[in-house]
Design an enzyme around this catalytic site. Structure first.
Site, PDB file in Angstrom:
ATOM      1  N   LYS A  42      36.566  34.259  53.263  1.00 21.99           N
ATOM      2  CA  LYS A  42      35.992  32.945  53.135  1.00 21.99           C
ATOM      3  C   LYS A  42      36.932  31.982  52.426  1.00 21.99           C
ATOM      4  O   LYS A  42      36.789  30.768  52.539  1.00 21.99           O
ATOM      5  CB  LYS A  42      34.684  33.019  52.350  1.00 21.99           C
ATOM      6  CG  LYS A  42      33.622  33.862  52.991  1.00 21.99           C
ATOM      7  CD  LYS A  42      32.391  33.912  52.114  1.00 21.99           C
ATOM      8  CE  LYS A  42      31.446  34.960  52.651  1.00 21.99           C
ATOM      9  NZ  LYS A  42      30.385  35.240  51.709  1.00 21.99           N
ATOM     10  N   ASP A  99      44.138  32.108  51.473  1.00 23.57           N
ATOM     11  CA  ASP A  99      44.081  31.348  50.232  1.00 23.57           C
ATOM     12  C   ASP A  99      45.108  31.845  49.216  1.00 23.57           C
ATOM     13  O   ASP A  99      45.831  31.057  48.621  1.00 23.57           O
ATOM     14  CB  ASP A  99      42.672  31.339  49.635  1.00 23.57           C
ATOM     15  CG  ASP A  99      42.076  32.730  49.419  1.00 23.57           C
ATOM     16  OD1 ASP A  99      42.730  33.740  49.751  1.00 23.57           O
ATOM     17  OD2 ASP A  99      40.938  32.806  48.924  1.00 23.57           O
ATOM     18  N   ASP A 102      48.040  38.191  46.896  1.00 23.33           N
ATOM     19  CA  ASP A 102      47.940  38.823  45.587  1.00 23.33           C
ATOM     20  C   ASP A 102      48.540  40.233  45.674  1.00 23.33           C
ATOM     21  O   ASP A 102      49.749  40.383  45.686  1.00 23.33           O
ATOM     22  CB  ASP A 102      46.459  38.834  45.183  1.00 23.33           C
ATOM     23  CG  ASP A 102      46.207  39.222  43.742  1.00 23.33           C
ATOM     24  OD1 ASP A 102      47.159  39.298  42.947  1.00 23.33           O
ATOM     25  OD2 ASP A 102      45.036  39.460  43.402  1.00 23.33           O
ATOM     26  N   LYS A 130      50.889  35.378  44.065  1.00 17.35           N
ATOM     27  CA  LYS A 130      51.031  36.025  42.758  1.00 17.35           C
ATOM     28  C   LYS A 130      51.951  37.232  42.937  1.00 17.35           C
ATOM     29  O   LYS A 130      51.478  38.364  43.083  1.00 17.35           O
ATOM     30  CB  LYS A 130      49.677  36.514  42.240  1.00 17.35           C
ATOM     31  CG  LYS A 130      48.780  35.470  41.683  1.00 17.35           C
ATOM     32  CD  LYS A 130      47.614  36.185  41.016  1.00 17.35           C
ATOM     33  CE  LYS A 130      46.468  35.288  40.756  1.00 17.35           C
ATOM     34  NZ  LYS A 130      45.315  36.044  40.229  1.00 17.35           N
ATOM     35  N   PHE A 151      43.443  35.015  36.676  1.00 14.09           N
ATOM     36  CA  PHE A 151      42.382  34.998  37.667  1.00 14.09           C
ATOM     37  C   PHE A 151      42.033  33.546  37.949  1.00 14.09           C
ATOM     38  O   PHE A 151      41.585  32.820  37.058  1.00 14.09           O
ATOM     39  CB  PHE A 151      41.156  35.778  37.199  1.00 14.09           C
ATOM     40  CG  PHE A 151      40.214  36.049  38.320  1.00 14.09           C
ATOM     41  CD1 PHE A 151      40.400  37.148  39.145  1.00 14.09           C
ATOM     42  CD2 PHE A 151      39.177  35.184  38.602  1.00 14.09           C
ATOM     43  CE1 PHE A 151      39.554  37.391  40.216  1.00 14.09           C
ATOM     44  CE2 PHE A 151      38.317  35.413  39.665  1.00 14.09           C
ATOM     45  CZ  PHE A 151      38.508  36.523  40.475  1.00 14.09           C
ATOM     46  N   VAL A 152      42.263  33.106  39.199  1.00 13.75           N
ATOM     47  CA  VAL A 152      42.093  31.697  39.543  1.00 13.75           C
ATOM     48  C   VAL A 152      40.942  31.492  40.524  1.00 13.75           C
ATOM     49  O   VAL A 152      40.626  32.361  41.333  1.00 13.75           O
ATOM     50  CB  VAL A 152      43.395  31.086  40.116  1.00 13.75           C
ATOM     51  CG1 VAL A 152      44.467  31.010  39.029  1.00 13.75           C
ATOM     52  CG2 VAL A 152      43.899  31.849  41.318  1.00 13.75           C
ATOM     53  N   ASP A 158      37.209  32.102  44.907  1.00 10.65           N
ATOM     54  CA  ASP A 158      35.956  32.318  44.194  1.00 10.65           C
ATOM     55  C   ASP A 158      36.027  33.460  43.201  1.00 10.65           C
ATOM     56  O   ASP A 158      36.967  34.256  43.198  1.00 10.65           O
ATOM     57  CB  ASP A 158      34.848  32.642  45.202  1.00 10.65           C
ATOM     58  CG  ASP A 158      34.949  34.066  45.718  1.00 10.65           C
ATOM     59  OD1 ASP A 158      33.981  34.827  45.547  1.00 10.65           O
ATOM     60  OD2 ASP A 158      36.002  34.428  46.289  1.00 10.65           O
ATOM     61  N   ARG A 164      34.094  28.024  44.482  1.00 11.31           N
ATOM     62  CA  ARG A 164      34.865  27.620  45.664  1.00 11.31           C
ATOM     63  C   ARG A 164      34.935  26.109  45.820  1.00 11.31           C
ATOM     64  O   ARG A 164      35.879  25.578  46.380  1.00 11.31           O
ATOM     65  CB  ARG A 164      34.244  28.194  46.935  1.00 11.31           C
ATOM     66  CG  ARG A 164      34.349  29.684  47.096  1.00 11.31           C
ATOM     67  CD  ARG A 164      33.839  30.094  48.482  1.00 11.31           C
ATOM     68  NE  ARG A 164      33.566  31.512  48.580  1.00 11.31           N
ATOM     69  CZ  ARG A 164      34.481  32.448  48.816  1.00 11.31           C
ATOM     70  NH1 ARG A 164      35.735  32.119  48.970  1.00 11.31           N
ATOM     71  NH2 ARG A 164      34.124  33.717  48.907  1.00 11.31           N
TER      72      ARG A 164
END
Length: 178
Positions: A42, A99, A102, A130, A151-152, A158, A164
């Site tokens: 999402k 998005d 990671d 990251k 943690f973003v 989200d 979001r």
């Protein structure tokens, strides 16, 4: 909601400027071609919506749902891809929109999943990266920003399906997700 925010890392203005630049890069690199844009739901929805408005090419836009996080702040290591591809990929120039890159677990699995369908080319465009968290060797071909190892949330990202809707990317206070 803003009581949970530690710091704003990328402002709305910074994001919009870089998204416009990425759209221009994609337009230049694929001049004269059509693109198949595959958004990873999402988290990509805000980034993808803004990005495609800056791509001056014929674009087909599709979505896949893939995740290795669930409601956790760390990857489970197991990637869930919902369903199969029900659209034509073979021979097309494909850009996967994500998005955040990671651990690399989700995008590695998703890239292999799409590659089975024989696209002409396959590239990854991620808003954030990251690299400190990488568990598998994968990089984005098009990148918005390198992100600190925090943690973003925001701009589609989200925590437990919240945050979001923020127009910026911010770090969460650790007590919120730990």
């Amino acid at each position: 909601m803003n009581d949970s925010i530690k710091d704003i890392i990328f402002t709305e203005e910074m994001i919009q400027k870089r998204v416009a630049e990425l759209g221009a890069e994609l337009t230049k690199d694929y001049a004269g071609k059509s693109l198949l844009i595959i958004g990873v739901l999402k988290g990509c929805f805000m980034f993808l919506a803004d990005l495609v408005r800056h791509i001056n090419l014929d674009c087909e836009i599709r979505f896949l749902t893939a995740s290795s996080y669930g409601f956790s702040s760390v990857s489970s290591g197991k990637v869930n891809i919902d369903g199969d591809i029900d659209f034509d990929v073979e021979g097309k120039d494909v850009i996967i929109i994500e998005d955040i890159l990671d651990s690399g677990i989700t995008l590695t699995a998703l890239r292999a999943f799409v590659a089975k369908h024989k696209p002409a080319s396959l590239k990854i465009c991620a808003l954030l990266d990251k690299p400190e968290r990488r568990q598998l060797p994968i990089t984005a071909d098009y990148l918005g920003y390198e992100c600190p190892n925090e943690f973003v949330v925001g701009y589609g990202l989200d925590y437990a399906e919240r945050y979001r809707n923020l127009p910026f990317v911010a770090s969460l206070k650790p007590e919120v997700y730990s």
